[in-house]
Write a protein that holds these residues in place. Sequence first.
Motif, PDB file in Angstrom:
ATOM      1  N   TRP A 193      39.791  44.965  46.862  1.00  0.00           N
ATOM      2  CA  TRP A 193      39.741  44.313  45.560  1.00  0.00           C
ATOM      3  C   TRP A 193      40.735  43.169  45.490  1.00  0.00           C
ATOM      4  N   ASN A 222      36.610  38.327  39.211  1.00  0.00           N
ATOM      5  CA  ASN A 222      36.102  39.346  40.148  1.00  0.00           C
ATOM      6  C   ASN A 222      37.142  40.425  40.454  1.00  0.00           C
ATOM      7  N   GLY A 261      35.166  43.595  44.538  1.00  0.00           N
ATOM      8  CA  GLY A 261      34.741  43.523  43.141  1.00  0.00           C
ATOM      9  C   GLY A 261      33.679  42.486  42.856  1.00  0.00           C
ATOM     10  N   GLU A 278      37.759  45.223  36.924  1.00  0.00           N
ATOM     11  CA  GLU A 278      36.703  46.233  36.983  1.00  0.00           C
ATOM     12  C   GLU A 278      35.823  46.200  35.744  1.00  0.00           C
TER      13      GLU A 278
END
Length: 269
Positions: free
Chosen positions: A197, A153, A203, A156
């Motif tokens: 993130w 996760n 994400g 990107e």
Amino acid sequence: MGENIREKVKTYYGDIAKRVNGSSCCSGSSCCGDDICKDIPVYDPEYITGLPEEAVEASLGCANPIAIADLKKGEKVLDLGCGGGIDVFIAAKYVGPEGRVYGLDMTDEMLALANKNKEKMGINNVEFIKGYIEEIPMEDESVDVVISNCVINLSEDKGRVLKEAHRVLKAGGRLAVADIVMLKDVPENLKKSAEMWVGCIAGALSVGEYEELLKKAGFRNIEIRPVNIYKKDLIRDILEQKNLQELYGEIDLDLVDGAFAGALIRAEK
């Protein structure tokens, strides 16, 4: 992966590796923050008994992928984003001396910590490799199982990660992953926050999106099971852990209450 986010992730996890020797954390630490691990138990005691304290303290997972990996003696295993090596060392117990476990990480500090832990354990069936999970530096069909814990996760380009995992798996091989999934939609500013993130949240994919990417990568017999649901108090703790209290004014915590969960994800090639 965008360089801005990738560098933030590198810096964040590199700093964790640097301070592990002088810090403490309970045995169930999570990617969300060191001090909230008591709220998200990850490993039962039998999994981590005998492991170096530094490996346990550097653990930043969201669930236990080994619990669904069904590892067997003699198998070859790859851990994507191995960190300090906790899942590598657990897996090494299951595959035995005749098996082998590879840990892949992009962070020099984590690799140094993992190798230090390897020396402490005195084991020979483990190897740590530097590289990106989007570009796995291994040959096609070279491992029986790919595991990962709250790392995919952070990328990107999750589709590319899953395709790479599929590539290095032997025919009939297994993917056993713990990762953050999104159970309901969240504010757009949180999705786009580079800072979040590194906390595994911004994400996160929905269960449906994750399943679709797995199918596109070529996986079958896909199972995604949320096991640790993050309530709003936990999200608040995440923000405080990362000194992001200013986001309180931008995010309605009621909207993110129960929106994320640590999930166990299993699939086959």
